[in-house]
Design an enzyme around this catalytic site. Structure first.
Site, PDB file in Angstrom:
ATOM      1  N   TYR A   1       0.835  -1.207   0.000  1.00 22.62           N
ATOM      2  CA  TYR A   1       0.000   0.000   0.000  1.00 22.62           C
ATOM      3  C   TYR A   1       0.874   1.264   0.000  1.00 22.62           C
ATOM      4  CZ  TYR A   1      -3.846   2.990   1.753  1.00 22.62           C
ATOM      5  OH  TYR A   1      -4.792   3.963   1.931  1.00 22.62           O
TER       6      TYR A   1
ATOM      7  N   LYS B   1       0.909   4.029  -2.848  1.00 22.81           N
ATOM      8  CA  LYS B   1       0.467   5.388  -2.507  1.00 22.81           C
ATOM      9  C   LYS B   1       1.574   6.419  -2.736  1.00 22.81           C
ATOM     10  CE  LYS B   1      -3.847   5.032  -1.334  1.00 22.81           C
ATOM     11  NZ  LYS B   1      -4.823   5.413  -2.388  1.00 22.81           N
TER      12      LYS B   1
HETATM   13  P1  NAD Z   1     -13.498   2.089   1.214  1.00 20.99           P
HETATM   14  O1  NAD Z   1     -13.058   0.671   1.312  1.00 20.99           O
HETATM   15  O2  NAD Z   1     -14.572   2.573   2.102  1.00 20.99           O
HETATM   16  O3  NAD Z   1     -13.894   2.421  -0.308  1.00 20.99           O
HETATM   17  C1  NAD Z   1     -13.097   2.024  -1.379  1.00 20.99           C
HETATM   18  C2  NAD Z   1     -13.990   1.786  -2.559  1.00 20.99           C
HETATM   19  O4  NAD Z   1     -13.176   1.441  -3.685  1.00 20.99           O
HETATM   20  C3  NAD Z   1     -14.971   0.634  -2.361  1.00 20.99           C
HETATM   21  O5  NAD Z   1     -16.276   1.049  -2.629  1.00 20.99           O
HETATM   22  C4  NAD Z   1     -14.508  -0.412  -3.376  1.00 20.99           C
HETATM   23  O6  NAD Z   1     -15.581  -1.199  -3.922  1.00 20.99           O
HETATM   24  C5  NAD Z   1     -13.857   0.439  -4.425  1.00 20.99           C
HETATM   25  N1  NAD Z   1     -12.902  -0.313  -5.240  1.00 20.99           N
HETATM   26  C6  NAD Z   1     -11.921  -1.133  -4.808  1.00 20.99           C
HETATM   27  N2  NAD Z   1     -11.282  -1.678  -5.851  1.00 20.99           N
HETATM   28  C7  NAD Z   1     -11.866  -1.185  -6.966  1.00 20.99           C
HETATM   29  C8  NAD Z   1     -11.619  -1.372  -8.354  1.00 20.99           C
HETATM   30  N3  NAD Z   1     -10.658  -2.205  -8.804  1.00 20.99           N
HETATM   31  N4  NAD Z   1     -12.371  -0.693  -9.246  1.00 20.99           N
HETATM   32  C9  NAD Z   1     -13.358   0.163  -8.821  1.00 20.99           C
HETATM   33  N5  NAD Z   1     -13.651   0.353  -7.510  1.00 20.99           N
HETATM   34  C10 NAD Z   1     -12.897  -0.316  -6.597  1.00 20.99           C
HETATM   35  O7  NAD Z   1     -12.182   2.970   1.424  1.00 20.99           O
HETATM   36  P2  NAD Z   1     -11.988   4.506   1.853  1.00 20.99           P
HETATM   37  O8  NAD Z   1     -11.458   4.506   3.237  1.00 20.99           O
HETATM   38  O9  NAD Z   1     -13.161   5.309   1.506  1.00 20.99           O
HETATM   39  O10 NAD Z   1     -10.745   4.874   0.925  1.00 20.99           O
HETATM   40  C11 NAD Z   1     -10.846   5.648  -0.257  1.00 20.99           C
HETATM   41  C12 NAD Z   1      -9.455   6.006  -0.709  1.00 20.99           C
HETATM   42  O11 NAD Z   1      -8.796   6.769   0.306  1.00 20.99           O
HETATM   43  C13 NAD Z   1      -8.553   4.804  -0.977  1.00 20.99           C
HETATM   44  O12 NAD Z   1      -7.706   5.064  -2.071  1.00 20.99           O
HETATM   45  C14 NAD Z   1      -7.754   4.694   0.291  1.00 20.99           C
HETATM   46  O13 NAD Z   1      -6.526   4.013   0.103  1.00 20.99           O
HETATM   47  C15 NAD Z   1      -7.563   6.159   0.624  1.00 20.99           C
HETATM   48  N6  NAD Z   1      -7.227   6.416   2.013  1.00 20.99           N
HETATM   49  C16 NAD Z   1      -8.121   6.179   2.992  1.00 20.99           C
HETATM   50  C17 NAD Z   1      -7.761   6.452   4.304  1.00 20.99           C
HETATM   51  C18 NAD Z   1      -8.714   6.256   5.443  1.00 20.99           C
HETATM   52  O14 NAD Z   1      -8.347   6.630   6.558  1.00 20.99           O
HETATM   53  N7  NAD Z   1      -9.904   5.705   5.220  1.00 20.99           N
HETATM   54  C19 NAD Z   1      -6.482   6.935   4.597  1.00 20.99           C
HETATM   55  C20 NAD Z   1      -5.597   7.164   3.563  1.00 20.99           C
HETATM   56  C21 NAD Z   1      -5.980   6.917   2.261  1.00 20.99           C
END
Ligand code: NAD
Length: 304
Positions: A165, A169
């Site tokens: 990851y 990232k």
């Molecule tokens: P989440 O798991 O709630 O949502 C992620 C979504 O991406 C899901 O709906 C999933 O179905 C979709 N997805 C996954 N693979 C896919 C693909 N191949 N094609 C299309 N859709 C796909 O996650 P989140 O926490 O809302 O995270 C959103 C983004 O923010 C991600 O990139 C995550 O790495 C990043 N992020 C989140 C956090 C956090 O604290 N939640 C921190 C840093 C970065």
């Protein structure tokens, strides 16, 4: 509330739940027509086909907005190209792309299966590449584009158990650095969001009181600021709990060594000065760094 994005069309990937859902709702609320993409997979990328994207579209339409659901897998070039064609057919053009879809497959590097490493890189980095490539010539031709990558503190600063990851990232930041330069002349601005949010990705990791502070809606205003007409470019915006900060990649002033010091002993002797953060600056691009070193080396030798 202003209609900042009236007439704009946005694609948000992974927008069925979590941050993507909040971004899609936030854009639609201010007038954008939104393609709500989601493959509907679980946090580790397994399964598929949830109705989450359609539910978000229904929510937007109930409020009088415009949206369509899309089930493209961001790792597929064909799917992402078709998604862009569908968006243009439905809404006429695309102004904004939010690369947000993501999964996690955490393990220490010792225990990491390389298939899990590759899958995470494929979704985050290649998924962002595929979607961006699919809109790139369209945005170039229209001389307008706002693109956001989604990084993580894990990629910027490191996090135990997340080598796949973290690498992916950090990769999207590298992608932004180059595309911000390549897109500048055609009014394409490329930025990166570094969120920390209460979503299903983090719900088991943090106590409830903390999760209550980190709702996705506290991050989305930052995302919106990265895709306005006046958006910056090449910015890394940290966001969580209504707090916002900028991450900058800087380089120390640096030290030029004399010919007889260019050896291990010379570097070790200069290490404190090499690492001295006083006067550190950002490099505009890769060539700026080369110019700086050539300048320092030439100055020491009295060449310029
Ligand atoms: P989440 O798991 O709630 O949502 C992620 C979504 O991406 C899901 O709906 C999933 O179905 C979709 N997805 C996954 N693979 C896919 C693909 N191949 N094609 C299309 N859709 C796909 O996650 P989140 O926490 O809302 O995270 C959103 C983004 O923010 C991600 O990139 C995550 O790495 C990043 N992020 C989140 C956090 C956090 O604290 N939640 C921190 C840093 C970065």
């Amino acid at each position: 509330m202003s209609n900042e994005f009236q007439g704009r069309v946005a694609i948000v990937t992974g927008a069925g739940v979590g941050l993507g859902r909040s971004h899609a709702l936030g854009l639609a609320e201010r007038g954008a027509k939104v393609v709500v993409n989601d493959l509907g997979v679980s946090t580790d990328g397994s399964g598929s086909g949830s109705d989450a994207a359609r539910a978000v579209v229904a929510e937007i339409r109930e409020k009088g907005g415009h949206a369509i659901a899309n089930g493209a897998d961001v790792t597929s070039r064909e799917d992402t190209q078709a998604m862009v064609e569908e968006a243009i057919a439905e809404f006429g053009h695309i102004d904004i792309l939010v690369n947000n879809a993501g999964i996690l497959r955490d393990k220490t590097f010792t225990k990491m299966d390389l298939d899990d490493f590759w899958k995470v890189v494929d979704v985050h980095l290649m998924g962002s590449v595929n979607c961006t490539k699919a809109v790139w010539s369209h945005m170039n031709a229209r001389e307008y584009g706002r693109i956001v990558m989604t990084t993580s503190a894990s990629g910027l600063y490191g996090n135990f158990g997340q080598s796949n990851y973290g690498a992916a990232k950090a990769g999207v930041v590298g992608l932004m650095n180059v595309l911000a330069q390549e897109g500048a002349k055609k009014n394409i601005r490329v930025n990166t969001l570094a969120p920390t949010a209460a979503t299903r990705m983090t719900e088991d990791l943090l106590p409830e009181q903390v999760l209550a502070l980190l709702k996705p809606e506290t991050i989305t205003p930052g995302l919106l600021a990265l895709v306005t007409e006046d958006a910056p470019t090449k910015m890394i915006l940290g966001a969580g709990g209504g707090c916002f900060a900028e991450t900058r990649i800087t380089e120390t002033r640096g030290v030029a060594l004399a010919d007889d010091e260019i050896n291990l002993e010379g570097v070790l002797a200069a290490m404190d000065r090499i690492r001295d953060p006083e006067g550190a600056t950002e490099m505009a691009n890769a060539f700026t760094q080369t110019q700086k070193y050539v300048g320092l080396a030439a100055e020491l030798r009295g060449i310029v």
